[in-house]
Design an enzyme around this catalytic site. Structure first.
Site, mmCIF file in Angstrom:
data_model
loop_
_atom_site.group_PDB
_atom_site.id
_atom_site.type_symbol
_atom_site.label_atom_id
_atom_site.label_comp_id
_atom_site.label_asym_id
_atom_site.label_seq_id
_atom_site.Cartn_x
_atom_site.Cartn_y
_atom_site.Cartn_z
ATOM 1 N N HIS A 46 -10.780 1.152 2.005
ATOM 2 C CA HIS A 46 -10.439 2.492 3.026
ATOM 3 C C HIS A 46 -11.687 2.522 3.952
ATOM 4 O O HIS A 46 -12.591 3.107 3.592
ATOM 5 C CB HIS A 46 -10.280 3.705 2.294
ATOM 6 N N ASP B 107 1.321 2.540 3.492
ATOM 7 C CA ASP B 107 0.577 4.095 3.284
ATOM 8 C C ASP B 107 1.378 5.180 3.400
ATOM 9 O O ASP B 107 1.000 6.056 3.966
ATOM 10 C CB ASP B 107 -0.607 3.928 4.488
ATOM 11 N N HIS C 264 0.945 -1.145 -0.039
ATOM 12 C CA HIS C 264 -0.051 0.209 0.153
ATOM 13 C C HIS C 264 0.734 1.248 0.037
ATOM 14 O O HIS C 264 1.488 1.560 1.023
ATOM 15 C CB HIS C 264 -0.922 -0.041 1.214
#
Ligand code: NCD
Ligand code: ZN
Length: 345
Positions: free
Chosen positions: A135, A245, A14
């Site tokens: 998400h 992320d 990610h």
């Protein structure tokens, strides 16, 4: 005391690489990893295979020695034609479709409002074996901000799971105890975990004073949540794997009013993960390697990397900032010392 770790080269499932004049730098920062799964929240978002292909070629162009293996995602909204789903599996570098509830995070204004309207997509994805990356936060001012993940799971994700039990789902950047519990009790659901959700709590947002560089979405939670996430990683559960992320924003978008959400960790993420394992007295090669380099590939049915990296016990100072095109980006723990360093790959 362990001074050296040699493990299969890690993957980042990610990452946000941004676009245009930021892309060259973000690609370079990601290069300690082998496979990276690139998020589609550009402006405009990546809603077609053709767009993803062009973006991927740009990424490869900037990758030194072509060492990086970029995998791509598409952005779920009404512009994503069902025809793309039928062709999805013809491209082995496409791994999933990303669901952003509208308005919930950076560039999610193109995201979805009514989840029910996408059930026909989920049905097709279940049939075609295309993973749904989520998400998992509600965008609702009436809900306490720290409960956004929990409420999304209760209201939507559990329903999607129940209606489409064979659909492969990744709860991206899981940040709460309830999120981890949901993954544990579900059949076809895995989760990525960021270094910051393993190392920080919401106190780090406010202490010693308000810190925009610790503001990300899903927002950091309590120590109890963090410790629960830590426990499942340390247990070696194969449903959980690394996804940084890493979400760079230029300093001027972080150090201002209405600061953007996103923590930048990419160039130091492996060292941050190792710091987490060390802090929890678990420098167990198998547990570390499975979390960083094996579980994700197994989930996505990708080959395990042939390359290795060596990480040594050595002090390195995290830079104050990194170049980002003509701007700068401030990393997590800027100016602090790390006690681990990736020395080769
Ligand atoms: C991400 C970004 O900036 O693109 N921000 C973040 O805080 N994680 C988007 C996202 O993954 O929510
Ligand atoms: Zn993200």
């Amino acid at each position: 005391m362990i001074q050296t770790l040699k493990i299969i080269q890690p993957d980042d499932f990610h990452i946000h690489l941004r676009q245009q004049n930021y892309l060259k730098d973000t690609v370079r920062y990601a290069e300690k990893f082998k496979k990276i799964l690139v998020m589609p929240n550009l402006t405009p978002p990546i809603v077609s295979i053709q767009q993803a292909k062009i973006y991927r070629e740009e990424i490869l162009f900037y990758s030194k020695n072509n060492s990086l293996e970029p995998y791509m995602t598409l952005y779920l909204n009404k512009s994503l034609s069902k025809q793309e789903l039928f062709e999805f599996r013809d491209h082995n570098w496409l791994l999933g479709i990303k669901l952003y509830p509208s308005g919930v995070t950076t560039h999610s204004e193109y995201g979805i409002d009514k989840i029910e309207e996408y059930f026909s997509y989920f049905e097709l994805m279940e049939k075609l074996n295309i993973p749904l990356l989520v998400h998992a936060e509600v965008n609702d001012d009436n809900i306490d901000f720290f409960d956004r993940e929990k409420v999304f799971i209760d209201l939507y994700l559990s329903r999607i799971r129940n209606v489409f039990p064979e659909l492969k789902i990744v709860l991206e950047h899981v940040s709460s105890k309830e999120g981890v519990e949901f993954v544990l009790e579900s059949q076809n659901i895995a989760a990525t975990i960021t270094p910051h959700h393993l190392l920080l709590t919401r106190n780090d947002l406010f202490l010693p004073r308000l810190n925009p560089h610790h503001y990300c979405l899903p927002v950091l939670k309590t120590k109890e949540d963090r410790d629960f996430i830590a426990k499942v990683v340390l247990s070696g559960n194969p449903k959980f794997f690394a996804g940084t992320d890493s979400a760079p924003h230029p300093v001027y978008k972080k150090e201002c009013s209405l600061s953007s959400a996103g923590i930048f960790t990419s160039p130091i993420a492996i060292e941050l993960y190792i710091t987490f394992f060390e802090k929890n007295r678990c420098l167990d090669k198998t547990v570390i390697e499975n979390f960083l380099s094996v579980n994700g590939s197994k989930f996505y049915h990708l080959p395990i990397n042939q390359t290795t990296i060596t990480i040594v016990k050595e002090i390195q100072k995290i830079p104050e900032s990194y170049p980002l095109g003509n701007d700068k980006v401030i990393p997590m723990w800027a100016n602090r010392n790390l006690t681990w360093k990736v020395i080769s790959n």
